[in-house]
Design an enzyme around this catalytic site. Structure first.
Site, PDB file in Angstrom:
ATOM      1  N   PHE A 239       0.859  -1.191   0.000  1.00 37.64           N
ATOM      2  CA  PHE A 239       0.000   0.000   0.000  1.00 37.64           C
ATOM      3  C   PHE A 239       0.891   1.235   0.000  1.00 37.64           C
ATOM      4  O   PHE A 239       1.643   1.464   0.941  1.00 37.64           O
ATOM      5  CB  PHE A 239      -0.948   0.060   1.198  1.00 37.64           C
ATOM      6  CG  PHE A 239      -1.849   1.262   1.112  1.00 37.64           C
ATOM      7  CD1 PHE A 239      -3.016   1.222   0.365  1.00 37.64           C
ATOM      8  CD2 PHE A 239      -1.490   2.465   1.716  1.00 37.64           C
ATOM      9  CE1 PHE A 239      -3.828   2.346   0.231  1.00 37.64           C
ATOM     10  CE2 PHE A 239      -2.304   3.600   1.589  1.00 37.64           C
ATOM     11  CZ  PHE A 239      -3.471   3.532   0.844  1.00 37.64           C
TER      12      PHE A 239
ATOM     13  N   ASP B 165       9.283   3.183   2.104  1.00 35.25           N
ATOM     14  CA  ASP B 165       8.052   3.931   2.383  1.00 35.25           C
ATOM     15  C   ASP B 165       7.740   3.769   3.868  1.00 35.25           C
ATOM     16  O   ASP B 165       7.184   2.767   4.293  1.00 35.25           O
ATOM     17  CB  ASP B 165       6.900   3.400   1.519  1.00 35.25           C
ATOM     18  CG  ASP B 165       5.598   4.171   1.775  1.00 35.25           C
ATOM     19  OD1 ASP B 165       5.540   4.941   2.765  1.00 35.25           O
ATOM     20  OD2 ASP B 165       4.637   3.997   0.998  1.00 35.25           O
TER      21      ASP B 165
ATOM     22  N   LYS C 252       2.203  11.181   7.167  1.00 39.42           N
ATOM     23  CA  LYS C 252       1.410  10.937   8.374  1.00 39.42           C
ATOM     24  C   LYS C 252       1.970  11.651   9.607  1.00 39.42           C
ATOM     25  O   LYS C 252       1.825  12.855   9.721  1.00 39.42           O
ATOM     26  CB  LYS C 252       1.232   9.426   8.572  1.00 39.42           C
ATOM     27  CG  LYS C 252       0.395   8.814   7.428  1.00 39.42           C
ATOM     28  CD  LYS C 252      -0.217   7.466   7.715  1.00 39.42           C
ATOM     29  CE  LYS C 252      -1.235   7.137   6.624  1.00 39.42           C
ATOM     30  NZ  LYS C 252      -0.914   5.959   5.830  1.00 39.42           N
TER      31      LYS C 252
HETATM   32  C1  LIG Z   1      -1.015   6.063   4.297  1.00 42.38           C
HETATM   33  C2  LIG Z   1       0.098   5.583   3.473  1.00 42.38           C
HETATM   34  C3  LIG Z   1       0.435   6.198   2.253  1.00 42.38           C
HETATM   35  C4  LIG Z   1      -0.399   7.297   1.634  1.00 42.38           C
HETATM   36  O1  LIG Z   1      -0.489   8.439   2.415  1.00 42.38           O
HETATM   37  P1  LIG Z   1      -1.652   9.511   2.113  1.00 42.38           P
HETATM   38  O2  LIG Z   1      -1.285  10.693   2.976  1.00 42.38           O
HETATM   39  O3  LIG Z   1      -2.936   8.879   2.512  1.00 42.38           O
HETATM   40  O4  LIG Z   1      -1.597   9.823   0.661  1.00 42.38           O
HETATM   41  C5  LIG Z   1       1.552   5.747   1.571  1.00 42.38           C
HETATM   42  N1  LIG Z   1       2.285   4.733   2.050  1.00 42.38           N
HETATM   43  C6  LIG Z   1       1.983   4.090   3.199  1.00 42.38           C
HETATM   44  C7  LIG Z   1       2.860   2.991   3.675  1.00 42.38           C
HETATM   45  C8  LIG Z   1       0.879   4.489   3.946  1.00 42.38           C
HETATM   46  O5  LIG Z   1       0.562   3.841   5.066  1.00 42.38           O
END
Ligand SMILES: *Cc1c(COP(=O)(O)O)cnc(C)c1O
Length: 414
Positions: free
Chosen positions: A146, A233, A262
């Site tokens: 994700f 990520d 985040k």
């Molecule tokens: C939440 C998340 C994203 C995307 O972040 P948004 O601010 O919702 O666009 C990307 N990578 C990971 C691992 C995430 O948990």
């Protein structure tokens, strides 16, 4: 109806249903206030927040130091665009680069934008530094990843919900099984056009999949050997969530490209970032990438405050310590449970697996019951419940939460 009038939960839900696109399926709880590890609904019922806005609120709701930075800066200067310099951005850039040990940062707003930015940097680096022929670069990604919701990112997702009928898709990605070093090695050897390996150190949305020990270090070593960028990520796993500032630090890995989002703003304001050293970041020249809001003074002030809180309050150590207690207590419970088969995670990013199918309603019903009992969590993928409270939680509060969780689970035992 005036927007300032108090509305009931039922009214708020009805409004969202009628006027908002149905792109989420929320638990039927309407929140109107948050403080630390707690949130309150519009009727005044108090809950432990055990999701933390998908790990965006690691520092707790409305942390006074972050809110002070926000309100001070909001009254001074909020947005200049990058057409001009501002007196906060450079200060933040030095702060965040030093904080994570990189030469440079590229500031964006959301996680998905930061992932897109990392992909663009990786491709440009591949053509201009590694010597891959234009338009032929490949980035290796993992199954069940994700990374966000843009058209390019969903192009390499294998979640039908996220993909179906959003094509045509962006090319240039090779998907391999997660936590499988042989698969990575094979993919690398299958082509001379591999530019990067994009990976979550723990797969959060997939259901908190923790890879085997050594996976990240071995993957990094392979990337180094073949001159491939290791792109981590850490949008969900970063900022102390898993018991270290970054999840890759459990294996002493320094990524070539680090993606943050985040909790870098403490859940106060959208802030994301891509970090890399000069040899990589300098491929980006004026006019080649940007964002109107990326790196604005408000974001800069908020992110500095949010990261200071993480350090000052030793949130990584707290997450590590409480995570051990959480998994121990739940393992004890699971020994005699027919409803829960497993608990897994690192630090305060954990999940339990419910003994039912992905299509079943059991996990959802447990979350509804948890809410009734004063704790908010959300299923991910049908039969998995993620548990990720704010990292400012005390041990006493955690034990209280564990008791709510086990008592609730008991109601579902057959
Ligand atoms: C939440 C998340 C994203 C995307 O972040 P948004 O601010 O919702 O666009 C990307 N990578 C990971 C691992 C995430 O948990």
């Amino acid at each position: 109806m005036s927007v300032l009038e108090k509305i009931s939960s039922a009214e708020a839900i009805a409004l969202e249903n009628q006027y908002g696109a149905h792109n989420y399926h929320p638990l039927p709880v309407v929140l109107s206030k948050g403080k630390g590890v707690f949130v309150w609904d519009v009727e005044g019922k108090k809950y432990y927040d055990f999701l933390s806005a998908y790990s965006a609120v690691n520092q707790g709701h409305c942390h006074p130091e972050i809110i002070e930075a926000l309100t001070d800066q909001a009254q001074t200067l909020t947005l200049t665009s990058r057409a001009f310099y501002n007196d906060k951005l450079g200060v933040y850039e030095k702060f965040v680069a030093d904080y994570f040990g990189f030469d440079k940062v590229l500031p964006m707003n959301t996680g998905a934008e930061a992932v897109e930015t990392a992909i663009k940097i990786c491709r440009k680096w591949a053509y201009e530094k590694k010597g891959i022929n234009e338009n032929e670069a490949q980035i290796i990604v993992c199954e069940n990843n994700f990374h966000g919701r843009t058209t390019t990112i969903i192009s390499f997702s294998n979640d039908e919900n996220a993909r179906k009928n959003f094509g045509p898709y962006t090319a240039g990605f090779i998907k391999i099984p997660y936590d499988n070093i042989e698969a990575l090695e094979q993919a690398i050897q299958s082509s001379s056009n591999i530019a990067g390996f994009l990976v979550e150190p723990i797969q959060g949305e997939a259901g908190v999949y923790v890879p085997s020990e050594g996976y990240l270090a071995k993957a990094k070593a392979l990337c180094e050997k073949h001159n491939i960028l290791f792109i981590a990520d850490e949008v969900q796993t970063g900022i102390a969530r898993t018991g270290k500032l970054l999840a890759v630090q459990h294996e002493n890995v320094q990524p070539d490209v680090l993606i943050l989002g985040k909790a870098i703003s403490g859940g106060v304001y959208p802030v994301s970032a891509v970090l890399a050293d000069d040899a990589i970041m300098n491929v980006i020249k004026p006019g080649q990438h940007g964002s109107t809001f990326g790196g604005n003074p408000l974001a800069a002030a908020v992110a500095i405050a949010a990261l200071n809180v993480v350090e000052k309050e030793k949130l990584a150590d707290n997450a590590e310590r409480l995570g051990v207690i959480f998994r121990e207590k739940l393992k004890d419970y699971i020994k005699t449970s027919n409803t829960v088969t497993m608990v897994r995670g690192k630090g305060l990013l954990n999940a339990i697996v419910i003994n039912d199918t992905e299509e079943s309603e059991t996990a959802w019903n447990i979350c509804v019951k948890l809410a009734e009992n004063g704790l908010l969590a959300k299923p991910t993928h049908g039969n998995i419940i993620r548990f990720a409270p704010p990292l400012v939680m005390t041990e006493e509060q955690l034990l209280d939460c564990i008791s709510i969780i086990t008592k609730t689970l008991q109601e579902f035992e057959k």
